[in-house]
Design an enzyme around this catalytic site. Structure first.
Site, PDB file in Angstrom:
ATOM      1  N   CYS A 146     -31.723 -51.847  -7.355  1.00 25.72           N
ATOM      2  CA  CYS A 146     -30.984 -51.467  -6.136  1.00 25.72           C
ATOM      3  C   CYS A 146     -29.646 -51.974  -6.217  1.00 25.72           C
ATOM      4  O   CYS A 146     -29.474 -53.242  -5.837  1.00 25.72           O
ATOM      5  CB  CYS A 146     -31.650 -52.201  -4.927  1.00 25.72           C
ATOM      6  SG  CYS A 146     -30.987 -51.773  -3.297  1.00 25.72           S
ATOM      7  N   CYS A 149     -28.177 -53.371  -2.767  1.00 25.72           N
ATOM      8  CA  CYS A 149     -28.638 -54.718  -2.568  1.00 25.72           C
ATOM      9  C   CYS A 149     -28.067 -55.780  -3.417  1.00 25.72           C
ATOM     10  O   CYS A 149     -27.761 -56.946  -2.839  1.00 25.72           O
ATOM     11  CB  CYS A 149     -30.046 -54.849  -2.876  1.00 25.72           C
ATOM     12  SG  CYS A 149     -31.191 -53.374  -2.197  1.00 25.72           S
ATOM     13  N   ASP A 150     -28.011 -55.480  -4.842  1.00 27.91           N
ATOM     14  CA  ASP A 150     -27.610 -56.385  -5.703  1.00 27.91           C
ATOM     15  C   ASP A 150     -26.201 -56.260  -6.366  1.00 27.91           C
ATOM     16  O   ASP A 150     -25.727 -57.377  -6.997  1.00 27.91           O
ATOM     17  CB  ASP A 150     -28.775 -56.666  -6.759  1.00 27.91           C
ATOM     18  CG  ASP A 150     -29.912 -56.943  -6.197  1.00 27.91           C
ATOM     19  OD1 ASP A 150     -29.855 -57.525  -5.063  1.00 27.91           O
ATOM     20  OD2 ASP A 150     -30.954 -56.387  -6.666  1.00 27.91           O
TER      21      ASP A 150
END
Ligand code: NAP
Length: 324
Positions: A146, A149-150
């Site tokens: 992701c 997200c990261d």
């Protein structure tokens, strides 16, 4: 509507519904809008984030009506508001088990047991793993599925993206906001992503392409430090020093609990007809979880609308005692 006469005595039943929808992504939320507008008691069960994978999509450029683009988060928030406006309830729970008893589809969750005559499965997909040494060990320590997200953890660093589909190429472009260098590693020498997405990647100076290579292993000490690659043209094994690796090699449908009950295709996607009917009357599938040619938000919401309407017809047929 009164289903009480049809109910067999049973322990631990918490609440009867008329429509249960599994999954709160675009397909599930749209099914909730359509079932709710027909005034059926509708429960959407979502295990994690309402909006599903779409909520984690930074910008959506191909959803009609938003020529300037819209964030995934905002698009699904609007769908959620609309589903609730028409009376659908949303429950956060893990689905643990599923069974059928007569007309009832019974869903055991981490937050109670629910049953309804109709069930719409919109459980979507999860990322396919590469299944190479180091992948599991370094998940969260440099291995990610992701970028939204990261990605920020890799600010100023060098990352690899694996895959050649829409997800890999879009996320490679997204990662260039943070990373100094993004190396897209693909097992063939042509991408399968949409052409406009390819153009964005080819014209981005931060993205380099490594064609016809596969990942054999992910290595490091406490976090990812390098990839072991194989050049498929020469069979040469190489090392690539890297700070992080984002894996986008396809999707696995979330259908495990239905495998003995519904007809699935060879990859585990639910087989439906064009009315979203599965092999069991009263059970419908919508969105990425069903076998289909195009997995997009616009096709997911279309599926959800059809499933919501078909579930309504099924309930009407029960109400007027027609054979279903
Ligand atoms: P995908 O289209 O299935 O692409 C997976 C990619 O991973 C392919 O390029 C495939 O290579 C490669 N791959 C598969 N297994 C591999 C392995 N073991 N090692 C190395 N590479 C491997 O998956 P996706 O990109 O996640 O997209 C899934 C669906 O969602 C698609 O229908 C896509 O169009 C849709 N989607 C749409 C958008 C959008 O419209 N904006 C965004 C994201 C996703 P090959 O090419 O050689 O098969």
């Amino acid at each position: 509507m009164d289903f009480i006469s049809l109910i067999k005595p049973m322990d631990k039943i918490e609440e009867e519904q008329e429509v249960i929808i599994l999954g709160g992504g675009p397909a599930g939320l749209t099914a909730g809008i359509y079932a709710g507008r027909n005034l059926w008691k509708t429960l959407i069960i979502e295990k994690a984030i309402v909006g599903g994978n779409t909520a984690l999509t930074e910008k959506i450029d191909n959803y009609p009506g938003f020529p300037e683009g819209i964030t995934g988060e905002e698009l699904v928030k609007r769908m959620e508001i609309q589903a609730k406006k028409f009376g659908s309830k949303i429950l956060e729970a893990d689905v643990l088990n599923f069974r059928i008893d007569g007309i009832w589809k019974i869903i055991e969750t981490s937050n109670g047991i629910y049953r309804a005559p109709t069930l719409i499965i919109a459980t979507g997909t999860r990322p396919r793993k590469l299944e190479v040494p180091g992948e599991e060990e370094f998940t969260g320590k440099g291995v990610s599925y992701c970028a939204v997200c990261d990605g920020a953890f890799f600010t100023g660093k060098r990352v690899a993206v694996i895959g050649g589909g829409d997800s890999a190429v879009e996320e490679a472009v997204y990662l260039t906001r943070f990373s100094e260098e993004v190396i897209l590693i693909h097992r063939r020498d042509t991408l399968r992503a949409e052409k406009i997405t390819q153009q964005k990647a080819f014209s981005n100076p931060k993205i380099k392409f490594l064609w016809s290579h596969i990942v054999k292993a992910i290595e490091g000490d406490k976090k990812v430090e390098r990839l072991i690659l194989q050049d498929l043209k020469t069979n040469e094994i190489k090392q690539l020093p890297i700070d992080g690796v984002f894996i986008y090699v396809g999707l696995i449908p979330n259908t495990e609990i239905f495998k003995d009950i519904l007809n699935l295709d060879k990859d585990g996607f639910i087989i439906t007809n064009e009315k979203m009917h599965t092999s069991v009357p009263g059970i419908y599938a919508a969105g990425d979880v069903r076998g289909k040619v195009l997995r997009q938000i616009v096709t997911a919401v279309a599926d959800g609308a059809i499933a919501g309407i078909e579930a309504s017809k099924f309930l009407e047929d029960i109400k007027y005692n027609k054979e279903v």
